[in-house]
Design an enzyme around this catalytic site. Structure first.
Site: not given
Ligand code: NAD
Ligand code: UFG
Length: 353
Positions: A126-127, A150, A154, A178, A296
């Site tokens: 993942s990005a 999370y 990864k 992704y 974010d």
């Protein structure tokens, strides 16, 4: 003769669309899922779209006996490993579940593959491993950092794969990072079916458009972006699926390992995404600005050069098409796969059968 591929997490959002792509390309597909975040009803939809059959095994990737039996009996040439948990906020409150499912799950799979001499793997990264990107577009050589369990799961798996490949040059591993998967199969028969309140923008917008949720909260309008809302790289799930096929094909032609971004290279703001969805569904989507969501980042979009060079792959669909497909899926299947009559009747093979 067709190659056989084991797809873990095959009933999930990206896995199911990838199964369609693989079957259409003539691969024999063995699908494995524990259905912790998906429905067995997906299987018949995949078969209906492709006109081909696939074997669905209900099992957990951490179940050594089930995995061993499967790897022994099915003549598997390669594995695409989607199985895992993916909700960032949930990972913060339940970190051990994430390390167990994602890290221990991947470890169990790798041990079993090693044991059975299967050394071609495509891994869903993942990005998120880029943390807060220092510059965009993000290239694969950008510094890696994580902000939640999370993301850490990864990154640990990526590092584990790196160590494994270093120890044994027989391994051929494609690590695919992704960006933001969105959209659905154009038939309207397959799509994302989140349980509970969606975490991600697109499924949330789709549920507001459907009237299931009253209003979208836009998390922050004071980012240093053109309209103040977050910029992301939304990629159509069928483009993503094709990316897996391209990665697998490369693993059969070339030795070694590689890591590539799968994105479009385009940043789309939250407001632009909402406007595209309004155009797709034909009515306004209630929204209000709220405070930034912790963790974010302002902007994250991919450099796609490595995927173009190594895989001869590029995304073909834009955000407008993603919204049209997502809306078709959502409006035709308001309850996702839950209103699917065949769900409870779907035969699920066990590794013994
Ligand atoms: P998903 O939840 O729809 O699919 C994951 C599937 O794996 C589900 O069907 C679930 O039942 C299954 N699963 C989970 N744990 C399992 C286990 N231990 N054994 C067997 N099956 C198990 O998620 P998705 O969006 O399709 O994501 C697939 C992969 O891509 C995940 O690894 C995810 O972390 C990664 N990813 C997703 C996104 C995204 O935004 N959707 C972005 C980057 C990376
Ligand atoms: N957003 C809203 N309101 C919402 C949901 C999201 O304004 O209700 C905004 C977010 O603030 C962000 C953008 O929409 O600016 C996209 O948010 P998503 O939650 O859809 O996606 P993220 O980029 O935050 O995260 C996703 C996956 C992660 C993955 C990451 C990078 O959820 O798992 O992309 O690939 F790690």
């Amino acid at each position: 003769m067709a190659h056989t591929v084991l797809v873990t997490g095959a009933a999930g959002y990206i896995g199911s669309h990838t199964c369609v792509c693989l079957l259409e390309a003539g691969w024999r597909v063995i699908a494995l899922d524990n259905f912790s975040n998906s429905s067995p009803a997906v299987l018949s939809r995949i078969e209906e779209i492709t006109g081909r059959t696939l074997a669905m095994i209900e099992a957990d990737v951490r179940d050594h006996a089930a995995l061993s039996q499967l790897l022994q009996s099915e003549g598997i040439d390669a594995v695409v490993h989607f199985a895992g948990l993916k909700a960032v906020a949930e990972s913060v409150s339940r970190p051990l579940e994430y390390f167990d499912n994602n890290v221990a799950g991947s470890l169990a799979l790798l041990r079993a593959l090693n044991l059975h001499g299967i050394r071609r793997l495509v891994f869903s990264s993942s990005a998120t491993v880029y943390g807060e990107p220092q510059s965009v577009p993000v290239t694969e050589t950008a510094p890696l950092s994580v902000t939640n369990p999370y993301g850490r799961s990864k990154l640990i798996i990526e590092q584990m794969l790196g160590d494994l490949a270093h120890a044994d040059a027989e391994w051929r591993i494609a690590t695919l990072r992704y960006f933001n998967p969105a959209g659905a199969h154009e038939s309207g028969r397959l799509g994302e079916d989140p349980r509970g309140i969606p975490n991600n923008l697109m499924p949330y917008v789709a549920q507001v458009a459907l009237g299931r949720r009253p209003c979208l909260s836009i998390f922050g309008n004071d980012y240093p972006t053109p309209d103040g809302t977050g910029l992301r790289d939304y990629i159509h799930v069928m483009d993503l699926a094709r990316g897996h096929l391209a990665a697998l094909n490369r693993l059969f032609r070339h030795s070694g390992c590689f890591t590539v971004n799968l994105g479009t290279g385009q940043g789309t703001s939250v407001l632009q995404a909402v406007q595209a969805f309004e155009a797709a569904c034909g009515h306004p989507i209630a929204r209000r600005f709220s405070s930034r969501r912790p963790g974010d980042v302002a902007a994250c979009y991919a450099s796609c050069e490595a995927a173009e060079t190594l895989l001869d792959w590029r995304a073909e669909k834009n955000v407008a098409q993603m919204c049209v497909d997502q809306w078709r899926w959502q409006s035709l299947n308001p309850d996702g796969y839950r209103d699917c009559a065949s769900a409870s009747q779907q035969p699920v093979a066990t590794p013994q059968s």
